[in-house]
Design an enzyme around this catalytic site. Sequence first.
Site, mmCIF file in Angstrom:
data_model
loop_
_atom_site.group_PDB
_atom_site.id
_atom_site.type_symbol
_atom_site.label_atom_id
_atom_site.label_comp_id
_atom_site.label_asym_id
_atom_site.label_seq_id
_atom_site.Cartn_x
_atom_site.Cartn_y
_atom_site.Cartn_z
ATOM 1 N N ARG A 169 36.748 -45.752 -11.477
ATOM 2 C CA ARG A 169 35.986 -44.915 -12.411
ATOM 3 C C ARG A 169 36.181 -45.386 -13.852
ATOM 4 N NH1 ARG A 169 37.169 -38.842 -12.212
ATOM 5 N NH2 ARG A 169 35.756 -39.101 -13.941
ATOM 6 N N ASP B 10 45.356 -39.762 -22.880
ATOM 7 C CA ASP B 10 44.911 -40.699 -21.850
ATOM 8 C C ASP B 10 45.870 -41.884 -21.678
ATOM 9 O OD1 ASP B 10 42.763 -39.090 -21.359
ATOM 10 O OD2 ASP B 10 41.288 -40.344 -22.379
ATOM 11 N N CYS C 235 38.255 -35.040 -13.431
ATOM 12 C CA CYS C 235 39.648 -35.276 -13.043
ATOM 13 C C CYS C 235 40.418 -33.961 -12.965
ATOM 14 C CB CYS C 235 40.331 -36.169 -14.074
ATOM 15 S SG CYS C 235 39.936 -37.902 -13.900
HETATM 16 C C1 EPZ Z 1 37.640 -36.250 -23.474
HETATM 17 O O1 EPZ Z 1 37.552 -35.166 -22.575
HETATM 18 C C2 EPZ Z 1 37.860 -37.483 -22.640
HETATM 19 N N1 EPZ Z 1 36.732 -37.667 -21.726
HETATM 20 C C3 EPZ Z 1 39.155 -37.357 -21.860
HETATM 21 O O2 EPZ Z 1 39.377 -38.558 -21.144
HETATM 22 C C4 EPZ Z 1 40.307 -37.142 -22.848
HETATM 23 O O3 EPZ Z 1 41.509 -36.934 -22.128
HETATM 24 C C5 EPZ Z 1 40.020 -35.934 -23.728
HETATM 25 O O4 EPZ Z 1 38.724 -36.089 -24.387
HETATM 26 C C6 EPZ Z 1 41.056 -35.724 -24.822
HETATM 27 O O5 EPZ Z 1 41.153 -36.872 -25.607
HETATM 28 C C7 EPZ Z 1 35.654 -38.331 -22.150
HETATM 29 O O6 EPZ Z 1 35.523 -38.708 -23.297
HETATM 30 C C8 EPZ Z 1 34.581 -38.572 -21.145
HETATM 31 P P1 EPZ Z 1 38.402 -32.122 -24.931
HETATM 32 P P2 EPZ Z 1 37.009 -33.753 -23.063
HETATM 33 O O7 EPZ Z 1 37.187 -31.280 -24.978
HETATM 34 O O8 EPZ Z 1 35.971 -33.954 -24.102
HETATM 35 C C9 EPZ Z 1 40.170 -27.725 -24.220
HETATM 36 C C10 EPZ Z 1 39.788 -39.892 -19.237
HETATM 37 O O9 EPZ Z 1 40.773 -40.061 -18.492
HETATM 38 N N2 EPZ Z 1 38.784 -27.242 -24.225
HETATM 39 O O10 EPZ Z 1 38.790 -32.871 -26.162
HETATM 40 O O11 EPZ Z 1 36.659 -33.001 -21.849
HETATM 41 C C11 EPZ Z 1 40.476 -28.601 -23.014
HETATM 42 O O12 EPZ Z 1 40.768 -27.837 -21.878
HETATM 43 C C12 EPZ Z 1 39.399 -38.510 -19.692
HETATM 44 O O13 EPZ Z 1 39.054 -40.816 -19.622
HETATM 45 C C13 EPZ Z 1 38.563 -25.878 -24.174
HETATM 46 O O14 EPZ Z 1 39.498 -25.064 -24.129
HETATM 47 O O15 EPZ Z 1 38.323 -33.139 -23.715
HETATM 48 C C14 EPZ Z 1 41.639 -29.400 -23.530
HETATM 49 O O16 EPZ Z 1 42.816 -28.639 -23.415
HETATM 50 C C15 EPZ Z 1 40.224 -37.445 -19.079
HETATM 51 N N3 EPZ Z 1 37.261 -25.437 -24.160
HETATM 52 C C16 EPZ Z 1 41.309 -29.588 -25.009
HETATM 53 O O17 EPZ Z 1 40.360 -28.570 -25.331
HETATM 54 C C17 EPZ Z 1 36.214 -26.289 -24.212
HETATM 55 O O18 EPZ Z 1 35.063 -25.833 -24.197
HETATM 56 C C18 EPZ Z 1 40.703 -30.933 -25.376
HETATM 57 O O19 EPZ Z 1 39.629 -31.215 -24.496
HETATM 58 C C19 EPZ Z 1 36.461 -27.677 -24.276
HETATM 59 C C20 EPZ Z 1 37.762 -28.126 -24.279
#
Ligand code: EPZ
Length: 431
Positions: free
Chosen positions: A408, A316, A126
Amino acid sequence: MDRIRIIGGARLNGSIPISGAKNAALPLMIASLLTSEGLTLENVPRLADITALLRILSNHGVDYSIDGKRPGAVQTTGRTLHLRAKDIVDTTAPYNLVSTMRASFWVIAPLLARMGEAKVSLPGGCAIGTRPVDLLLMALEKLGASIDIDAGYVIAKAPKGLIGGEIDFPKVTVGGTHTALMAASLAHGHTLIKNAAREPEIVDLADCLIKMGAKIKGAGTSRIEIEGVARLGGARHAVLPDRIETGTYAIAAAMAGGDVLLEGARPELLQSALDIIASTGAEITSTNEGIRVRRNGSGILPADISTAPFPGFPTDLQAQFMALMTRAGGVSRITETIFENRFMHVQELARFGAKIRLEDDAAIVTGVKTLKGAPVMATDLRASVSLVIAALAAEGETIVHRVYHLDRGFEHLEQKLVDCGAQVERLAGQG
Ligand code: EPZ
């Protein structure tokens, strides 16, 4: 491309069965790569993201089958998925498969842990921010992997196997914690994860890994300890109910008014969101069957929120809550702290006549008395459903374009709303 047509104004009355959680099902399916034995997952939702991940897993050698309907099963009964990665035939996850869904990048952990190598395309997903994978790679390096990035691919190697270590996440990351859990389960020795994500989907993955033979303590807290094992076995596990779908329909009922039972929903998975929704004037009660949401007659009150990792208000649900606030009797401030670019729905909500002003990481929403239906389009899953919520309370007709975003992550969205009296239909093809 399909569109959805909504005529606003109907109240929602009835029951909505809550599906299995997409964001739990995806890592659980990926965990099947950790073992040569079978993993059976129950309550798996019918979603485009699940189908896309099945394609990716097949490419690595996972055989799968989906149970047919059982007597008494209705369209919304979750499916049972049997997955078996007897042999890993390919440790590369190519760009054309991974680019459509960010979570598919997480295959890097089980492939590396089981095979000692993985080559995975940098992810897509996304359009809600830059979403780097640096923390996921840091976690794998802490477990002894070497990481190179070449031509858009991450090449991870640990020819002698991963070794337990200490992973201290500088920022809470759901994907980072999933990745670390899967990798550490098959590493030699002890791993400590500090500042781990506490989301219910993390607990669901840990529960399943434990059934597969992993030794994990502390999932659901910010400190998780894992004692690596030499091999994992098969298991059977039911995916937990979708807290984001639950919150979305709770907000939809608060927006449209009416009386809706969210069947199978578990309040403890989204208590902070339920408290906020209740503070806007909806009556929320827990029953043996699920969560009941009612709003009859009273106006919508404004409320300020700030998104945060679990147990805070989920990012979310931010777009959906903003849609609700567009009709509140006052001004609310919605602050997004997780993703830097997750306000793409603001300009689309404006098409309904919503008054929203962006100020750094916050949206200031001044409630209006009436929204008017409009043609709209969104760029991500949760933003799309916020437009559906606005449309339910808007005067006249709304056409939501790019419905594939909804497909999705929301199982049978139109049907669930129609069953509660909403006027929603899918228009096939064009636009
Ligand atoms: C999960 O994404 C979910 N996806 C997302 O849901 C959700 O919004 C998000 O967690 C937060 O709750 C799934 O579970 C499949 P993060 P994820 O790593 O794991 C930063 C939906 O609509 N970060 O917790 O990718 C990142 O940029 C989706 O269902 C880094 O900087 O999220 C963000 O600002 C969208 N470096 C924060 O951490 C990294 O290596 C949290 O991201 C990883 C993340």
